[in-house]
Design a protein around this motif. Structure first.
Motif, mmCIF file in Angstrom:
data_model
loop_
_atom_site.group_PDB
_atom_site.id
_atom_site.type_symbol
_atom_site.label_atom_id
_atom_site.label_comp_id
_atom_site.label_asym_id
_atom_site.label_seq_id
_atom_site.Cartn_x
_atom_site.Cartn_y
_atom_site.Cartn_z
ATOM 1 N N TRP A 25 0.705 6.367 14.034
ATOM 2 C CA TRP A 25 1.906 5.694 13.477
ATOM 3 C C TRP A 25 3.042 6.858 14.042
ATOM 4 O O TRP A 25 3.068 7.921 13.258
ATOM 5 C CB TRP A 25 1.983 5.259 12.070
ATOM 6 N N ASP A 206 -7.232 7.432 3.161
ATOM 7 C CA ASP A 206 -6.213 6.433 2.474
ATOM 8 C C ASP A 206 -5.384 7.155 1.436
ATOM 9 O O ASP A 206 -5.841 8.191 1.018
ATOM 10 C CB ASP A 206 -6.683 4.942 2.421
ATOM 11 N N TRP A 212 -11.927 5.977 6.003
ATOM 12 C CA TRP A 212 -12.098 4.807 6.749
ATOM 13 C C TRP A 212 -12.643 5.448 8.120
ATOM 14 O O TRP A 212 -12.131 5.942 8.778
ATOM 15 C CB TRP A 212 -10.896 3.699 6.888
ATOM 16 N N ARG A 223 -15.565 2.276 4.568
ATOM 17 C CA ARG A 223 -14.733 2.718 3.607
ATOM 18 C C ARG A 223 -15.654 3.644 2.762
ATOM 19 O O ARG A 223 -16.565 3.078 2.220
ATOM 20 C CB ARG A 223 -14.024 1.890 2.852
ATOM 21 N N PHE A 246 -3.575 3.695 9.532
ATOM 22 C CA PHE A 246 -2.605 3.157 8.709
ATOM 23 C C PHE A 246 -1.293 2.966 9.267
ATOM 24 O O PHE A 246 -0.827 4.237 9.599
ATOM 25 C CB PHE A 246 -2.754 3.254 7.297
ATOM 26 N N LEU A 251 2.811 1.517 5.386
ATOM 27 C CA LEU A 251 1.393 2.013 5.912
ATOM 28 C C LEU A 251 0.388 1.009 4.968
ATOM 29 O O LEU A 251 -0.587 1.484 4.432
ATOM 30 C CB LEU A 251 1.063 3.450 5.292
ATOM 31 N N GLU A 252 0.673 -0.228 5.141
ATOM 32 C CA GLU A 252 -0.115 -1.322 4.265
ATOM 33 C C GLU A 252 -1.146 -1.947 5.676
ATOM 34 O O GLU A 252 -1.748 -2.801 5.051
ATOM 35 C CB GLU A 252 0.673 -2.256 3.602
ATOM 36 N N THR A 253 -1.024 -1.821 6.817
ATOM 37 C CA THR A 253 -1.955 -2.462 7.766
ATOM 38 C C THR A 253 -2.830 -1.314 8.246
ATOM 39 O O THR A 253 -2.488 -0.174 8.580
ATOM 40 C CB THR A 253 -1.134 -3.136 8.674
ATOM 41 N N LEU A 254 -4.085 -1.673 8.287
ATOM 42 C CA LEU A 254 -4.999 -0.903 9.082
ATOM 43 C C LEU A 254 -5.174 -1.423 10.534
ATOM 44 O O LEU A 254 -5.651 -2.454 10.608
ATOM 45 C CB LEU A 254 -6.511 -0.983 8.199
ATOM 46 N N GLN A 281 -5.672 -6.572 6.724
ATOM 47 C CA GLN A 281 -4.873 -6.027 5.437
ATOM 48 C C GLN A 281 -5.925 -5.973 4.347
ATOM 49 O O GLN A 281 -6.425 -7.227 4.134
ATOM 50 C CB GLN A 281 -3.837 -7.369 5.132
ATOM 51 N N LYS A 285 -3.120 1.248 0.828
ATOM 52 C CA LYS A 285 -2.258 1.872 1.461
ATOM 53 C C LYS A 285 -2.707 3.200 2.222
ATOM 54 O O LYS A 285 -3.578 3.766 1.683
ATOM 55 C CB LYS A 285 -0.981 2.025 0.807
ATOM 56 N N GLY A 286 -2.201 3.546 3.300
ATOM 57 C CA GLY A 286 -2.579 4.893 3.895
ATOM 58 C C GLY A 286 -1.805 6.177 3.354
ATOM 59 O O GLY A 286 -0.855 5.814 2.538
#
Length: 295
Positions: A25, A206, A212, A223, A246, A251-254, A281, A285-286
């Motif tokens: 990211w 995370d 993960w 996880r 994330f 940072l809510e989507t893996l 989802q 969060k990451g």
């Protein structure tokens, strides 16, 4: 296993990489980058607009790490290059095993100190051909040798632990770090997947300190808590997940990269989106990762 939370990943970008890897990211650009190592492409996705595309590359690249100047550092098979995604300009910064035609770069991740851990492996996965390095303030230091497929590079939130695996061993290792992020003593086993379906590949930590971990060949990302116990899993519609990350503003989507490498025509027909980017989802969060500092 039946009592742990389980999520289903869905297709995010139908990119069909031969070997998708290194999702990262880039917060300042609000873009997710990932690599097709064997296809020599750098892919990108803007989650806010759902626009996506790719850049052709002249070498196998396994990670595009955000730099503190807003550019990217491309971790390539024989060089580490600065890349400006706006202009497309590439500038060579460092050699990386340039005198070794057997190897290419593999897993890499920026640690809590803004330094880059990166690895090499044999292009044909030659046994013990790979090594593990740390690029700290512009100096490349070798940390470990005689690795076959180094993976799962990630770091605890407090920067006191590094994790990695040599995929064929099935062992994920945990390595204590000093205050500057350098290893202390020998790594110790964190978790053993040698008896589990699939092999440990890429990993990320995370915001709750859990790992993960992609299990190549098993079609899932698991996880793990800080004791190495499995407390959740993501199921994918393809068999070869390679690395999770994330992403997104909060940072809510893996997101999970995957691969087609080694699949037969029949297997590809059964899983046509193999090599694509998937997302899930989970409500977890990451951790924000710092940009890479070269000085």
């Amino acid at each position: 296993m039946n009592n742990i939370p389980t999520w289903q990943a869905v297709l995010a970008v139908d990119s069909r990489c031969e070997l998708g890897e290194g999702p990262q990211w880039h917060a300042s650009h609000e873009r997710l980058y990932w690599c097709d190592i064997l296809g020599k492409r750098l892919h990108w996705l803007s989650p806010a607009t759902e626009k996506h595309g790719h850049y052709p590359l002249d070498q196998k690249v396994s990670l595009a790490a955000p730099l503190d100047d807003g550019n990217l550092l491309l971790v390539g098979e024989h060089a580490l290059n600065r890349f400006n995604p706006t202009s497309g300009h590439i500038e060579k910064l460092y050699d990386f095993e340039a005198d070794n035609p057997v190897t290419r770069s593999n897993d890499a991740r920026v640690d809590r100190h803004g330094s880059l851990w990166l690895s090499s492996m044999g292009k044909q996965a030659e046994p013990e051909a790979g090594s593990l390095y740390r690029l700290h303030r512009g100096e490349l230091c070798k940390l470990r040798t005689h690795l076959t497929i180094p993976n799962a590079l990630c770091f605890s939130a407090d920067g006191k632990m590094a994790y990695f695996t040599d995929t064929p061993t099935g062992q994920v290792m945990r390595w204590a770090l000093d205050k500057q992020g350098w290893p202390l003593g020998e790594p110790k086993r964190f978790v053993d997947f040698s008896g589990h379906a699939g092999n440990p590949d890429g990993a990320v930590i995370d915001s709750e300190g859990c790992m993960w971990l992609a299990l190549w060949g098993a079609g899932e990302v698991v996880r793990l808590n800080t004791d190495g116990q499995m407390i959740g899993r993501v199921v994918l519609p393809v068999n070869q997940p390679s690395c999770p990350v994330f992403a997104g503003p909060d940072l809510e989507t893996l997101y999970i990269t995957t691969a087609q490498e080694g699949l037969s025509a029949a297997q590809l027909a059964q899983t046509p989106t193999a090599g694509s980017l998937f997302a899930v989802q989970t409500g977890i969060k990451g951790l924000a990762e710092p940009p890479l500092r070269l000085t």
